[in-house]
Each structure stands twice: as C-alpha cells, then as structure tokens.
Design an enzyme around this catalytic site. Structure first.
Site, PDB file in Angstrom:
ATOM      1  N   HIS A 155       0.837  -1.218   0.000  1.00  0.00           N
ATOM      2  CA  HIS A 155       0.000   0.000   0.000  1.00  0.00           C
ATOM      3  C   HIS A 155       0.869   1.263   0.000  1.00  0.00           C
ATOM      4  O   HIS A 155       0.435   2.319   0.466  1.00  0.00           O
ATOM      5  CB  HIS A 155      -0.959   0.044   1.201  1.00  0.00           C
ATOM      6  CG  HIS A 155      -1.697  -1.236   1.439  1.00  0.00           C
ATOM      7  ND1 HIS A 155      -2.926  -1.508   0.901  1.00  0.00           N
ATOM      8  CD2 HIS A 155      -1.345  -2.347   2.147  1.00  0.00           C
ATOM      9  CE1 HIS A 155      -3.322  -2.723   1.269  1.00  0.00           C
ATOM     10  NE2 HIS A 155      -2.373  -3.250   2.022  1.00  0.00           N
ATOM     11  N   LYS A 282      17.010  21.277 -11.443  1.00  0.00           N
ATOM     12  CA  LYS A 282      16.300  20.019 -11.692  1.00  0.00           C
ATOM     13  C   LYS A 282      17.168  18.957 -12.368  1.00  0.00           C
ATOM     14  O   LYS A 282      17.970  19.243 -13.232  1.00  0.00           O
ATOM     15  CB  LYS A 282      15.070  20.263 -12.579  1.00  0.00           C
ATOM     16  CG  LYS A 282      13.946  21.016 -11.917  1.00  0.00           C
ATOM     17  CD  LYS A 282      13.272  20.255 -10.773  1.00  0.00           C
ATOM     18  CE  LYS A 282      12.504  19.031 -11.246  1.00  0.00           C
ATOM     19  NZ  LYS A 282      11.305  19.393 -12.010  1.00  0.00           N
ATOM     20  N   GLU A 289      10.281   7.953 -16.942  1.00  0.00           N
ATOM     21  CA  GLU A 289       8.919   8.459 -17.153  1.00  0.00           C
ATOM     22  C   GLU A 289       8.396   8.100 -18.543  1.00  0.00           C
ATOM     23  O   GLU A 289       7.239   7.715 -18.713  1.00  0.00           O
ATOM     24  CB  GLU A 289       8.891   9.975 -16.980  1.00  0.00           C
ATOM     25  CG  GLU A 289       9.131  10.417 -15.542  1.00  0.00           C
ATOM     26  CD  GLU A 289       9.368  11.918 -15.473  1.00  0.00           C
ATOM     27  OE1 GLU A 289       8.408  12.669 -15.677  1.00  0.00           O
ATOM     28  OE2 GLU A 289      10.522  12.330 -15.229  1.00  0.00           O
TER      29      GLU A 289
END
Ligand code: ARG
Length: 471
Positions: A155, A282, A289
C-alpha cells in the site's frame, strides 16, 4: 497500369490509392518479402513449375532489387499499393517479363502472412536478447546489494525490511517470464503459411515443406483459410509486449519515486537524466517516465489489433493491413526502452545509507515483535494486538520500537526480554526470512544463481535461433 488492372476500365481515384496503399509503412518488410520470394522461386524451379534458368534469373533480379531498395535507390510508388507489388514491378523492370512468373502459385495474402512471420521471428530473438541485458543489469546490481536493506512496502506504506537485491530480483523474474512467453509464442510464429494462395491453396504442384526448410521454419501451417486470415501470432506478440511494457513501467515508477527527494534512495547517472529549461536545479528521470508513458501505446496496439480482427469473416480482408504499424511501433518502442534500461540500471547510484535510515525510522519490524512473542508461547492474534498497542504507545512517545527501554516494552508483555533488541534489528529481521524465495541473504543469493543459470539457457536459445535465421 496496375499489376491487377486487367478487369478495370478506369484508373484508381488518387484518394483511393493514397488511402488504401500500405507502401508508406510496409516497405519495412522489403528484406523479408524478398527472402520469402527467393525461397518461393527456388521451389518453383525445383518443382519444374518454371524453368530452372528462369528461377535463377528471377533470384538474381530479386537480389538486385533488394540492394536497390536498401540503398534507397528504388522508387516505391503508392499506385503499386504495397511492398509486394512494388517489388514485383521493380523485378519486371529489372529482368523483363520473366519476372512476371515469380507470383505463380502465390497470392499477396499468403505472401504478407509469411512476411509478418519472418519479421516477427527476428524481432522476438532481438527482444529476448535485450531482455537478457536488462536482467543481467538487475542481477549485477542485486549482487552488489545483498546487504543493502530498505523498507519493503505494501500500500506504499513501509511494511517489512527487505534486501535491495531481493527487490531487484523480483523484476529479473518478471522479465524471465516475459522471455519464456516470447519463446513459447515462437512455436506458433515459426510456421510457414506460403502455399495457402489467396485462401484455398493452389493448383500448382508446389512443395511447401521445401519452402519451409529454406526459410528455417519448424513446420507448415495446416489450413489455408486459417493461414491467410489469422493474425493471432501478432496479437500474442502484442500481448507479450504489453506485459513487458507493464513490467518496465512499474520499475520506472519505482525509479521515479526512489530518485525523488522524498525517497532519496537512488540517483540516476547524469547520462541517463535530463534537466529543466527553467529550473536550473532540476534533474529529471525522463527516461523512466517515458518508458512508463510509452506502455500506453503498446497496450493500445494490442487493443487495436484485437478490435480489427474481431468481426472479420474468413478469409483475408483488407482490414488486416492494419496489422503492421502497431506491430512495428511496438517492436521499436520495446527496443528503445530495453536498450536504455540496461545501462540506466547498471549506472544507477544506490544510496544505501538513506535506505537503511528509512528502515531504522519506521515500524517495519513490528511483525517481528509479534513473531518474537509467538515464539515465546503467545497466540499470534494476541501478539498482534499487543504489538498494536506497543506501536500506538511508541507513536505517542515519538519513538520507534528499538528506541523503547526494556521496562517500557515489558508494560505490554512480560515475555519481552533483553534479546528483543537483537531480534528487532533490521539485519536480524531480514535474515530471519530464511525460507525459499525469502529476503534472507542466502535466499536472495539462490535467486541470483537461479537467474544466472536461466540467463545462460536464454542466451543459448537466442544464439541457436539467430544462427538458424542467418541460415
Ligand atoms: N498490403 C496487403 C496487406 O498488408 C497485402 C495483402 C493484400 N491482399 C489483397 N488481396 N489485397 O494486407
């Protein structure tokens, strides 16, 4: 004039040519189409259906046409619809009317079914090789991390500590099943459909087995209608590819999470990350992705193919021309993702201290406190409740189980003794799961050994098939 223009009195409308032609994408099949034609024409000559010297002239012409196409020197035309008729046209241009004998006893329907199978055979061998490289990268990283402990999650809540090597080997096994699925599909892909003709077979005394042998097929297809009308081998490939994409997507998601500041478990190599055009700080896991994102198009191709086929009566229908782009795109998409994944995993930097810190600052050893009490005679259900209360108390105190003093622990059960600290240490907790498949070091080592043996078997399979395909 079209190669099939005899019964027509008018040229095809240009829009129809543009809409129905497949040459824009099926030129990818040129090599396979000509490979198939070479086997077919050798058979026509051997069986005396055409003269031997005609067969040789045609074979030479075909090789010439292939070289021209590969060199980008052939003009492929939309009016000739597809790769099959373009090749035939180029052949006739090359060697004259005798080229018109190539298509004896054959239809584009069985021809395209053959080309698809030839293409897919090579793609499968190549993809299994690429899967092997990713499995190897996972296994090599796993071997470096047989003592690296991180929280295992259910979970997405910290559940029980596991070895990072164990986590990586889970993916190695997923990819192993993907390899086995592709190898299994091979049995059905590797059958030779030529001879089915348009649908009913052919009147010429052809030798289908000879063609199959020339092209290294294990067998010939059994029913001519089935041979030209089914693409279940494409569906099967797309399904196997979808599972590969799904597995890669899950691993990608984990890499995205792990490389976030919130987890901070790994850092991807600079060579496999990208920056932001606006935010100088960044470092983005774009590859992971995109692999996650591109699973969508692969699943889409599977659904597309199933939907295209579902309402078709026997035998060939033009709808089936839609079998190609999705398959090509799936092969390219998989090759791209797998090719990047191996080096991305190899070069990934693992932050073991952060992983360990996460394990030390959670309740993932709570099951082990319950098991400890069970070992001392308490019923598991009771120990579960006792540990639940202990966890609640710890949270109120702002502590973890290992931070509690012995007296504090003993408020919940007098079965707890000094040895509890050893029992709840992450190393002990991991080592205690010493059953086959468990996360104890020896058990993960067994998994590594097992996968390495399987990788060797996969490698042999791939080499054998590749050697056959090269003939
Ligand atoms: N371009 C066609 C395809 O890919 C080849 C088979 C065409 N057959 C026909 N009878 N029109 O499906």
């Amino acid at each position: 004039m079209k190669l099939w223009g005899g019964r027509f009195t008018k040229p095809t409308n240009e829009l129809v040519d543009a809409y129905t032609s497949s040459i824009g994408f099926d030129q990818k099949l040129a090599k396979y189409d000509i490979q198939g034609s070479l086997a077919h024409v050798a058979m026509l000559g051997k069986c005396g259906i055409i003269e031997q010297d005609e067969a040789e002239t045609i074979a030479d012409g075909l090789k010439h046409v292939l070289n021209k196409i590969l060199a980008g020197e052939a003009t492929l035309s939309q009016a000739d619809e597809d790769i099959h008729m373009n090749v035939e046209r180029l052949l006739i241009e090359q060697i004259g009317p005798v080229g018109g004998k190539l298509h004896t006893g054959r239809s584009r329907n069985d021809q395209v079914a053959l080309d698809m199978r030839l293409y897919l055979r090579e793609a499968i061998v190549e993809i299994i090789g690429l899967l092997g490289a990713v499995q190897t990268a996972l296994t090599e990283q796993a071997k470096q991390h047989l003592d690296t402990i991180l929280p295992g999650y259910t979970h997405l809540q910290r559940a029980q500590p596991v070895l990072f090597g164990h986590h990586l080997m889970a993916y190695a096994y997923m990819l192993q099943r993907d390899v086995e699925r592709l190898q299994d599909s091979w049995k059905r892909v590797n059958k030779m459909p030529l001879g089915a003709g348009a649908l009913a077979g052919t009147t010429f005394p052809i030798d289908r087995h000879f063609v199959a042998e020339q092209l290294h097929f294990d067998a010939i297809t059994e029913n001519s209608l089935d041979s030209v009308s089914d693409r279940d081998f494409v569906v099967e490939f797309l399904a196997a590819a979808s599972l590969i994409s799904m597995h890669l997507s899950r691993l990608s998601e984990e890499m995205v999470q792990w490389s976030s500041a919130e987890f901070n478990f790994i850092e991807l190599d600079d060579a496999f990350s990208t920056g932001s055009s606006m935010m100088p700080q960044k470092k983005n896991p774009d590859v992971a992705e995109l692999v996650r994102g591109k699973s969508g198009r692969v699943f889409g191709h599977l659904m597309g193919m199933l939907t295209t086929l579902k309402g078709l009566p026997l035998a060939y229908n033009k709808d089936m021309q839609e079998d190609k782009e999705g398959m090509f795109d799936t092969v390219e998409t998989l090759k791209g993702a797998l090719g990047l994944f191996a080096p991305m995993i190899e070069t990934m930097h693992v932050k073991q201290d952060n992983m360990y810190h996460a394990v030390r600052n959670d309740f993932s050893n709570a099951t082990d406190l319950a098991d400890y009490l069970v070992a001392k005679g308490m019923a598991f259900r009771e120990s579960h409740a006792v540990v639940g209360q202990t966890v609640l108390y710890s949270i109120e105190q702002g502590k973890y189980l290992l931070d509690l003093g012995l007296e504090e622990l003993q408020q919940f059960s007098n079965l707890i003794e000094e040895d509890i600290y050893e029992a709840l240490a992450p190393e002990t907790v991991v080592a205690a799961r010493n059953i086959p498949g468990g996360t104890a070091r020896v058990r993960v080592q067994e998994q590594v050994d097992d996968i390495e043996a399987l990788l060797e078997t996969n490698r042999q399979w791939t080499e054998e098939q590749a050697a056959k395909l090269e003939g």
